[in-house]
Design a protein around this motif. Structure first.
Motif, PDB file in Angstrom:
ATOM      1  N   ARG A 106      56.857  72.174   9.579  1.00 43.15           N
ATOM      2  CA  ARG A 106      58.244  71.796   9.847  1.00 43.15           C
ATOM      3  C   ARG A 106      58.326  71.194  11.250  1.00 43.15           C
ATOM      4  O   ARG A 106      57.469  71.438  12.111  1.00 43.15           O
ATOM      5  CB  ARG A 106      59.158  72.994   9.755  1.00 43.15           C
ATOM      6  N   VAL A 107      59.390  70.480  11.412  1.00 39.62           N
ATOM      7  CA  VAL A 107      59.626  69.905  12.744  1.00 39.62           C
ATOM      8  C   VAL A 107      60.753  70.722  13.392  1.00 39.62           C
ATOM      9  O   VAL A 107      61.870  70.747  12.885  1.00 39.62           O
ATOM     10  CB  VAL A 107      60.003  68.415  12.656  1.00 39.62           C
ATOM     11  N   VAL A 108      60.451  71.390  14.457  1.00 35.04           N
ATOM     12  CA  VAL A 108      61.433  72.209  15.156  1.00 35.04           C
ATOM     13  C   VAL A 108      61.491  71.689  16.610  1.00 35.04           C
ATOM     14  O   VAL A 108      60.465  71.681  17.298  1.00 35.04           O
ATOM     15  CB  VAL A 108      61.048  73.701  15.138  1.00 35.04           C
ATOM     16  N   HIS A 109      62.699  71.240  17.075  1.00 36.14           N
ATOM     17  CA  HIS A 109      62.918  70.698  18.420  1.00 36.14           C
ATOM     18  C   HIS A 109      61.964  69.566  18.717  1.00 36.14           C
ATOM     19  O   HIS A 109      61.422  69.460  19.810  1.00 36.14           O
ATOM     20  CB  HIS A 109      62.827  71.773  19.520  1.00 36.14           C
ATOM     21  N   GLY A 110      61.684  68.768  17.687  1.00 33.07           N
ATOM     22  CA  GLY A 110      60.843  67.589  17.879  1.00 33.07           C
ATOM     23  C   GLY A 110      59.369  67.869  17.844  1.00 33.07           C
ATOM     24  O   GLY A 110      58.558  66.986  18.048  1.00 33.07           O
ATOM     25  N   ARG A 111      59.016  69.112  17.605  1.00 38.25           N
ATOM     26  CA  ARG A 111      57.595  69.422  17.549  1.00 38.25           C
ATOM     27  C   ARG A 111      57.237  69.879  16.144  1.00 38.25           C
ATOM     28  O   ARG A 111      58.025  70.524  15.464  1.00 38.25           O
ATOM     29  CB  ARG A 111      57.266  70.515  18.553  1.00 38.25           C
ATOM     30  N   LYS A 112      56.031  69.536  15.751  1.00 38.19           N
ATOM     31  CA  LYS A 112      55.530  69.910  14.424  1.00 38.19           C
ATOM     32  C   LYS A 112      54.995  71.327  14.512  1.00 38.19           C
ATOM     33  O   LYS A 112      54.113  71.613  15.311  1.00 38.19           O
ATOM     34  CB  LYS A 112      54.441  68.937  14.005  1.00 38.19           C
ATOM     35  N   VAL A 113      55.564  72.211  13.633  1.00 35.20           N
ATOM     36  CA  VAL A 113      55.230  73.627  13.691  1.00 35.20           C
ATOM     37  C   VAL A 113      54.892  74.112  12.290  1.00 35.20           C
ATOM     38  O   VAL A 113      55.524  73.735  11.314  1.00 35.20           O
ATOM     39  CB  VAL A 113      56.418  74.440  14.248  1.00 35.20           C
ATOM     40  N   LEU A 114      53.900  74.988  12.199  1.00 31.43           N
ATOM     41  CA  LEU A 114      53.541  75.601  10.917  1.00 31.43           C
ATOM     42  C   LEU A 114      54.338  76.891  10.806  1.00 31.43           C
ATOM     43  O   LEU A 114      54.266  77.759  11.667  1.00 31.43           O
ATOM     44  CB  LEU A 114      52.040  75.897  10.891  1.00 31.43           C
ATOM     45  N   CYS A 115      55.106  77.003   9.709  1.00 38.05           N
ATOM     46  CA  CYS A 115      55.995  78.155   9.558  1.00 38.05           C
ATOM     47  C   CYS A 115      55.697  78.900   8.256  1.00 38.05           C
ATOM     48  O   CYS A 115      55.321  78.315   7.262  1.00 38.05           O
ATOM     49  CB  CYS A 115      57.440  77.699   9.528  1.00 38.05           C
ATOM     50  N   LYS A 116      55.907  80.194   8.398  1.00 37.83           N
ATOM     51  CA  LYS A 116      55.811  81.036   7.200  1.00 37.83           C
ATOM     52  C   LYS A 116      57.198  81.120   6.613  1.00 37.83           C
ATOM     53  O   LYS A 116      58.124  81.538   7.293  1.00 37.83           O
ATOM     54  CB  LYS A 116      55.291  82.409   7.598  1.00 37.83           C
ATOM     55  N   VAL A 117      57.347  80.706   5.315  1.00 39.25           N
ATOM     56  CA  VAL A 117      58.671  80.598   4.690  1.00 39.25           C
ATOM     57  C   VAL A 117      58.734  81.549   3.479  1.00 39.25           C
ATOM     58  O   VAL A 117      57.797  81.659   2.696  1.00 39.25           O
ATOM     59  CB  VAL A 117      58.936  79.144   4.229  1.00 39.25           C
ATOM     60  N   TRP A 118      59.862  82.215   3.430  1.00 36.30           N
ATOM     61  CA  TRP A 118      60.107  83.116   2.279  1.00 36.30           C
ATOM     62  C   TRP A 118      60.818  82.342   1.182  1.00 36.30           C
ATOM     63  O   TRP A 118      61.809  81.668   1.400  1.00 36.30           O
ATOM     64  CB  TRP A 118      60.950  84.297   2.718  1.00 36.30           C
ATOM     65  N   HIS A 119      60.302  82.462  -0.058  1.00 38.48           N
ATOM     66  CA  HIS A 119      60.920  81.811  -1.226  1.00 38.48           C
ATOM     67  C   HIS A 119      61.397  82.900  -2.177  1.00 38.48           C
ATOM     68  O   HIS A 119      60.686  83.867  -2.443  1.00 38.48           O
ATOM     69  CB  HIS A 119      59.914  80.924  -1.965  1.00 38.48           C
ATOM     70  N   LYS A 120      62.597  82.667  -2.718  1.00 35.29           N
ATOM     71  CA  LYS A 120      63.114  83.603  -3.725  1.00 35.29           C
ATOM     72  C   LYS A 120      62.430  83.302  -5.060  1.00 35.29           C
ATOM     73  O   LYS A 120      61.923  82.208  -5.289  1.00 35.29           O
ATOM     74  CB  LYS A 120      64.632  83.426  -3.918  1.00 35.29           C
ATOM     75  N   ALA A 121      62.442  84.258  -5.939  1.00 32.12           N
ATOM     76  CA  ALA A 121      61.878  84.050  -7.293  1.00 32.12           C
ATOM     77  C   ALA A 121      62.741  83.039  -8.030  1.00 32.12           C
ATOM     78  O   ALA A 121      63.973  83.046  -7.909  1.00 32.12           O
ATOM     79  CB  ALA A 121      61.828  85.362  -8.051  1.00 32.12           C
ATOM     80  N   ARG A 122      62.073  82.175  -8.823  1.00 29.09           N
ATOM     81  CA  ARG A 122      62.822  81.175  -9.588  1.00 29.09           C
ATOM     82  C   ARG A 122      62.831  81.561 -11.056  1.00 29.09           C
ATOM     83  O   ARG A 122      61.796  81.926 -11.628  1.00 29.09           O
ATOM     84  CB  ARG A 122      62.176  79.788  -9.431  1.00 29.09           C
ATOM     85  N   TYR A 123      64.010  81.438 -11.619  1.00 25.37           N
ATOM     86  CA  TYR A 123      64.188  81.766 -13.048  1.00 25.37           C
ATOM     87  C   TYR A 123      64.692  80.533 -13.772  1.00 25.37           C
ATOM     88  O   TYR A 123      65.419  79.711 -13.201  1.00 25.37           O
ATOM     89  CB  TYR A 123      65.195  82.916 -13.212  1.00 25.37           C
ATOM     90  N   GLU A 124      64.317  80.433 -15.038  1.00 23.32           N
ATOM     91  CA  GLU A 124      64.767  79.302 -15.851  1.00 23.32           C
ATOM     92  C   GLU A 124      65.096  79.803 -17.252  1.00 23.32           C
ATOM     93  O   GLU A 124      64.474  80.745 -17.750  1.00 23.32           O
ATOM     94  CB  GLU A 124      63.646  78.252 -15.921  1.00 23.32           C
ATOM     95  N   ARG A 125      66.053  79.162 -17.826  1.00 26.54           N
ATOM     96  CA  ARG A 125      66.448  79.547 -19.186  1.00 26.54           C
ATOM     97  C   ARG A 125      65.591  78.745 -20.170  1.00 26.54           C
ATOM     98  O   ARG A 125      65.580  77.521 -20.146  1.00 26.54           O
ATOM     99  CB  ARG A 125      67.924  79.240 -19.404  1.00 26.54           C
TER     100      ARG A 125
END
Length: 147
Positions: A106-125
């Protein structure tokens, strides 16, 4: 023996004597003389067949008319029909992605940063076709037609 020979000789001569008399015009035993007698007529009453028995064929003319009756025009028939299966669409919710953490840039304050991101579970019908009653063959009887 001499007596037997004498008997045979006497019998033979006797037979020859009788045969020779008849053959030479000797004594006859029976005689027939033709006699002519006049015809005798009389009236006689008796049953006489005039014509022989036979068969007589009588011709009887046909009688025509109208008769009403029920007649089968088409015989009964048996056919078979395929009844399609009965199905239903069932919907259910399925988890496609279990969620969790991932790393992304991700780009944070103009700098490229590697971030750990939490994703919610995805459901589909999801739709699923379910067979309620399978395909079957049905016997169909078509009755006879009468006119």
């Amino acid at each position: 023996m001499p007596g037997k020979t004498a008997c045979f000789t006497i019998a033979g001569l006797t037979m020859l004597g009788t045969i020779s008399q008849t053959a030479a015009g000797g004594r006859a035993v029976e005689c027939y003389e033709p006699v002519r007698s006049p015809a005798v007529y009389d009236t006689v009453y008796e049953d006489v067949m005039i014509s022989p028995p036979g068969q007589q064929v009588d011709y009887i003319a046909p009688i025509y008319g109208t008769r009403e009756r029920v007649v089968m025009t088409v015989p009964a028939q048996v056919t078979y029909q395929v009844v399609p299966a009965v199905t239903r669409t069932v919907y259910r919710t399925v988890r496609i992605d279990g969620g969790g953490y991932s790393w992304e840039w991700r780009v944070v304050h103009g700098r490229k940063v590697l971030c750990k991101v939490w994703h919610k579970a995805r459901y589909e019908r999801v739709a699923k076709t379910v067979v309620i009653q399978p395909e079957r063959t049905r016997r169909v009887v078509i009755p006879a037609q009468h006119d």
